[in-house]
Design an enzyme around this catalytic site. Structure first.
Site, PDB file in Angstrom:
ATOM      1  N   LYS A 251      11.876  38.201  35.576  1.00  0.00           N
ATOM      2  CA  LYS A 251      12.337  37.579  36.833  1.00  0.00           C
ATOM      3  C   LYS A 251      12.861  38.640  37.797  1.00  0.00           C
ATOM      4  CE  LYS A 251      17.172  36.356  36.580  1.00  0.00           C
ATOM      5  NZ  LYS A 251      18.090  35.775  37.516  1.00  0.00           N
TER       6      LYS A 251
ATOM      7  N   LYS B  50      20.881  39.449  28.341  1.00  0.00           N
ATOM      8  CA  LYS B  50      21.755  40.470  28.955  1.00  0.00           C
ATOM      9  C   LYS B  50      22.443  41.316  27.898  1.00  0.00           C
ATOM     10  CE  LYS B  50      22.106  38.790  33.511  1.00  0.00           C
ATOM     11  NZ  LYS B  50      22.770  38.515  34.723  1.00  0.00           N
TER      12      LYS B  50
ATOM     13  N   LYS C 244      18.862  41.044  41.174  1.00  0.00           N
ATOM     14  CA  LYS C 244      19.600  41.995  42.018  1.00  0.00           C
ATOM     15  C   LYS C 244      19.733  43.327  41.315  1.00  0.00           C
ATOM     16  CE  LYS C 244      23.062  38.567  43.256  1.00  0.00           C
ATOM     17  NZ  LYS C 244      23.251  37.904  41.947  1.00  0.00           N
TER      18      LYS C 244
END
Ligand code: AQP
Length: 339
Positions: free
Chosen positions: A201, A118, A204
């Protein structure tokens, strides 16, 4: 106070950083529903404090918190059987999170792959909260003395870190107060992949809507996205080993298996030799059958936000009744005076 309740306690959560996607459902919520019942005491949380580790629009965060709760309820989380609440209503999470920030080591956070993914090359510009996220997650779990944590594969490392934090706390304060947690990761779709790139993956917050199935998608959209999902030209093989090196194909087989409560081996046995012209429509029909009713029920629940708030408020009261004595004892163990 006893260390654990009579039934083993399960804790898990989802952050309202966007709408629910199929990975959240298959990797987490569907299994949370199955764990409700006589064997476990189940505590499920919309982890809004985790969502703000990345900036969230305040109005969207409030709406997103209700949407995630609606998704859990529509999927079968029963607020009578489970404790369902949002994290910021129970301030003990943030308080224990701070204590664990003082127990966890910087080197442990540096090793977290989700932080590396991230933060990427921009680590210095990320919030301190994003870096410390696993320590708050340890607090979420240990505040309930939970021993079982059903999560998708991507969260395994964080649950293992929770064990390390519990073990270091117990060692440093010469106690056995916090239990060691076990990540519960079982089933065919513990890592649902992006429909456009089978090496990433499903998330959202992924860029394109076509790469994920949202739990609010209607029947036509679910069907269209699965039929347009990226695949390779080869038909389905005779055995699971034949899917090695074919991440998109493997992903669709895993999704089919999870939605039909079967193993990937059983799905391959049924569709051996079939082309995508056969498999994709079968998958689309199955997904519509299983997911469209959840989407309809979610929309019905979201039309009554006051009722969702009532459920979350009541769940928070029940959560506080467990969490506050555990936090109070933690303060005592650490030597923090509150009397
Ligand atoms: N693709 C996935 N496959 C299987 N399980 C998944 N989970 C998430 N994505 C997949 C599981 O869902 C639970 C809640 O996850 P979360 O919302 O707290 O955080 P996340 O894993 O970071 O989810 P997202 O969708 O990828 O959110 P963003 O895009 O905001 O970072 C966890 O049990 C997780 O394993």
């Amino acid at each position: 106070m006893t260390k654990t309740s009579f039934k083993p306690r399960v804790f898990s959560g989802i952050k309202p950083s966007g709408g629910l996607q199929l990975g959240n459902y298959l990797g987490a919520i569907k299994r949370w529903v199955d764990m409700q019942g006589p064997n476990f005491e189940t505590v499920y949380c919309v982890v809004d404090l985790h969502a703000i580790t990345v900036w969230q629009d305040p109005a969207e965060l409030a709406a997103g918190t209700r949407e995630i709760a609606a998704g859990m309820l529509a999927s079968g989380i029963d607020p009578e059987k489970s404790i369902l609440f949002n994290q910021s209503r129970v301030s003990a999470h943030a308080e224990l999170g701070w204590i664990f920030n003082c127990v966890a080591r910087v080197g442990w956070m540096d090793r977290m792959t989700q932080w590396k993914d991230k933060a990427g090359k921009n680590a210095e510009k990320q919030s301190l909260g994003l870096y410390a996220y696993p320590s708050l997650m340890a607090a979420d779990i240990l505040l309930y003395h939970a021993t079982h944590v059903p999560v998708g594969e991507d969260q395994k490392q964080h649950v293992e870190l929770t064990r390390d934090i519990a073990a270091k706390f117990n060692h440093d304060y010469k106690t056995e107060f916090f239990p060691l947690t076990t990540p519960v990761i079982e089933g065919p779709a513990m890592r649902v992949m992006n429909l456009r790139d089978g090496t990433k993956k499903m998330s959202k917050s992924g860029e394109s809507d076509m790469e994920r199935i949202n739990m609010t998608d209607d029947a036509d959209t679910i069907s269209k996205k699965l039929k347009k999902a990226r695949t390779d030209p080869a038909p389905l093989p005779e055995t699971l080993e034949g899917l090695a090196g074919r991440p998109e194909a493997r992903n669709l087989v895993d999704i089919y298996a999870a939605l039909s409560d079967r193993t990937a081996e059983q799905v391959i046995a049924e569709f051996a030799g079939a082309g995508w012209g056969t498999f994709k429509p079968a998958l689309a029909d199955l997904a519509v059958e299983k997911l469209a009713p959840i989407s309809v029920e979610m929309k019905r629940l979201m039309a009554d936000p006051a009722e969702i708030d009532r459920i979350l408020r009541k769940g928070a009261e029940r959560a506080r009744a467990i969490a506050e004595p555990i936090l109070a004892r933690t303060y005592e163990i650490v030597g923090l005076q509150r009397g």
